[in-house]
Structures are given as C-alpha cells and as structure tokens.
Design a protein around this motif. Structure first.
Motif, short mmCIF file in Angstrom:
data_model
loop_
_atom_site.label_atom_id
_atom_site.label_comp_id
_atom_site.label_asym_id
_atom_site.label_seq_id
_atom_site.Cartn_x
_atom_site.Cartn_y
_atom_site.Cartn_z
N TRP A 1 2.67 24.25 -10.82
CA TRP A 1 1.87 23.34 -10.02
C TRP A 1 0.53 23.14 -10.73
N GLU B 1 -4.54 18.39 -9.71
CA GLU B 1 -5.03 17.20 -10.37
C GLU B 1 -6.42 16.79 -9.89
N GLU C 1 -5.04 17.27 -4.60
CA GLU C 1 -3.78 16.68 -5.03
C GLU C 1 -3.14 17.55 -6.11
N TRP C 2 -1.84 17.84 -5.91
CA TRP C 2 -1.10 18.68 -6.84
C TRP C 2 0.05 17.90 -7.49
N SER C 3 0.39 18.30 -8.71
CA SER C 3 1.61 17.82 -9.38
C SER C 3 2.53 19.00 -9.58
N LYS C 4 3.83 18.77 -9.41
CA LYS C 4 4.81 19.85 -9.53
C LYS C 4 5.80 19.57 -10.66
N TYR C 5 6.08 20.61 -11.46
CA TYR C 5 7.03 20.52 -12.55
C TYR C 5 7.93 21.76 -12.51
#
Length: 321
Positions: A227, A230, A236-240
């Motif tokens: 995670w 951002e 705000e989070w981005s997930k990979y």
C-alpha cells in the motif's frame, strides 16, 4: 587508484577513515562520490548472549550479480536494538532527524500515550537541554515486537503504527501516527487498509510512505501486498499485489525498498549460505544474492543468530548508540 584496487574494496577501505577525510574524498571523482553516497544494506546479527555483530554489504549493481561482499563494522552487547537511520543506532528512545534545521531530536512516548505524556528533547551543543511537553490528541499504544517499534522517518516526518485506546473494540482501531520532527505536530491516518497492521512493514517507496504485508498463497508462494500513501491530507492509498516468481523461499522478512523500487527480503536467521533477495515489481524478477564473508573473521555462522537488516546505511556513517 581505481585501476589497481577493485571497486568493491574501496567502500571497505574508506569506512575505516575519519568522517572529515571521507567528506573530502567525495570530491575526488564522480565514482568515489557515488560510492560514498550509495546506500548499502546494514545487517545486525543478534546472538543468544545479546551480543550484536554489525556489517554492511553493497546492493547489486546489475541483475546478474549472484553474490556480494560483507564489510565488518563493529560488535558490542546491545540488549534492545530499536532501529537505525542517519548513521544512528537507536537502543531505547525514539530519536529522529530534522533535515531542514539539521537537528536530532529525541521523542519520548509513555505507554499508554495520553495527550500530555509526550516529551521532546533537541540534541546539540547547547548546555541547556530540557525536555519539553508536546500535545498529542490521540491516546494510543505504538505497535512493537519484543524489541523495536515498526517506524520509519521520511523527509523529516516520523511514521509509526499505533492502536488507539478505547473501551470498545470499535474504538481500539489502528492508526498511522505522523510526527513532523520540525514543527513537532502530530497527524493521523487510518491504517485499516493493512491486512495485519501488527505484521506490516512500513517502507519508504520513492519518497512516499508505504506498507508491505508478506503472506503465502495457496500455491505456497510469497505474496507481497503493498500500500502506498499517495496523499496524506486526502488519505488516498494505492494498492499493489505481487506474487514472487519462485515458491521455495522460507523464513524471510521484508527489509525495505531501495531507491530503484526493488523490495528487499532477508533470511530471518543466519545460514550457510546466507542470502538476501531483491524483487523488482516493474520487471517481475527475483534476484538471489549470497552475502560473502560475514563477520570480521567469518565467525557469524558459528551459532545461529537472529538477523535484523536495514536498507539505508551509507559509507561514512558513524555509529552512535
């Protein structure tokens, strides 16, 4: 000089010199500057008698490197190693660096940490060193294992995971506590996105705060869930999610992320051979690197040791405990 001395020996030679000499040698050439400012892996081997053995190893410079030399640094008895950053080994207190004012500060947190239980101390040449009270509106308990808090400092902001105090389960939720070392102010971000906050490794991903959970999938392969925060203000989070291309790796932990974006894994205990792994999410490749020459006299493998590792050691950093 570089024509007669192997490049991988230069950091070991320079690491034995005084800090002022190292600072001057950074002006010798672009090669020496890159060597002296290039982060390395720092390992701390913890023996049963509480003796800690420290050594460092360079990151691989190409995807074909299969081994890397280890440079012995120091060993001493250390009952409570907490963390390492900016050339400092932290034993008990939470010490962090303000890069703008170039000051080190010690943050004291009581357990449970209430609104008036925090203290801060600025280190420096001043004779008047006084603890100052700072406010934190969230009563919380920083998460930690037996000896260390899972925290990281990025651009003068200390991040760590804490559990809010409350009388009900709903009130006892996980938060990321953000402490700005310069302004000495706290902010808070929900940490419920992490699958298991107690097992999440906080990372510096290209200047942004992130967290990685390491689990095993049904095929017994390692799965990394990452995670990235951002936007702190908008939360705000981005997930990979990444699955390692091999499934025969056991007993490893996430060390961190290096500047190239590669995720570094290390074995939890000393072994023969002792290896670290570099996973590139962009290329979906896994590089296995054997660490050679562990210990001043290769004595690190005499007994099983618990391994701790850090990604941000720079040659010329002097240890302060």
């Amino acid at each position: 000089m570089t024509d007669s001395i192997p490049t991988d020996l230069i950091p070991e030679i320079l690491s034995r010199l005084p800090g002022k000499s190292i600072a001057r040698f950074r002006c010798v050439s672009k090669l020496w500057l890159s060597i002296l400012t290039r982060p390395r892996l720092l390992f701390a081997l913890e023996r049963a008698n509480e003796e800690m053995l420290f050594f460092s190893s360079p990151h691989p410079q190409n995807p074909y490197d299969k081994s890397s030399p280890a440079d012995f640094l120091i060993k001493f008895v250390c009952p409570e190693l907490r963390a390492f950053t900016s050339g400092l080994i932290y034993l008990c207190a939470n010490k962090r660096y303000d890069p703008l004012n170039k000051q080190f500060k010690v943050l004291y947190m009581a357990y449970l940490s209430g609104p008036d239980d925090h203290r801060i101390l600025t280190l420096g040449p001043s004779k008047e060193k006084k603890w100052r009270k700072i406010k934190c509106r969230l009563t919380h308990q920083p998460l930690h294992d037996q000896v260390r808090i899972n925290g990281i400092c990025i651009s003068g902001v200390l991040y760590y995971i804490g559990k809010a105090y409350g009388y009900t389960a709903e009130e006892r939720h996980y938060m990321i506590i953000c402490f700005d070392v310069r302004s000495e102010k706290f902010k808070f971000v929900e940490a419920e996105c992490f699958g298991d906050p107690k097992a999440t490794k906080l990372i510096n991903y290209k200047g942004k705060l992130g967290g990685i959970d390491l689990t095993y999938n049904d095929s017994d392969a390692i799965e990394l869930c990452m995670w990235i925060l951002e936007d702190v203000e908008r939360k705000e989070w981005s997930k990979y999610v990444y699955t390692l291309p091999v499934n025969n790796i056991r007993n490893v932990f996430v060390v961190g992320v290096i500047t190239t974006g590669e995720i570094v894994l290390s074995e939890k205990f000393t072994s023969t051979p002792f290896c670290v792994f570099y996973f590139s999410p962009e290329r979906n490749t896994l590089q296995r690197v054997e660490i050679r020459g562990v210990g001043e006299y290769h004595e690190a493998f005499e007994t099983e040791c618990t391994v701790r590792a850090f990604v941000d050691y720079v040659v010329g950093s002097k240890f302060i405990a």
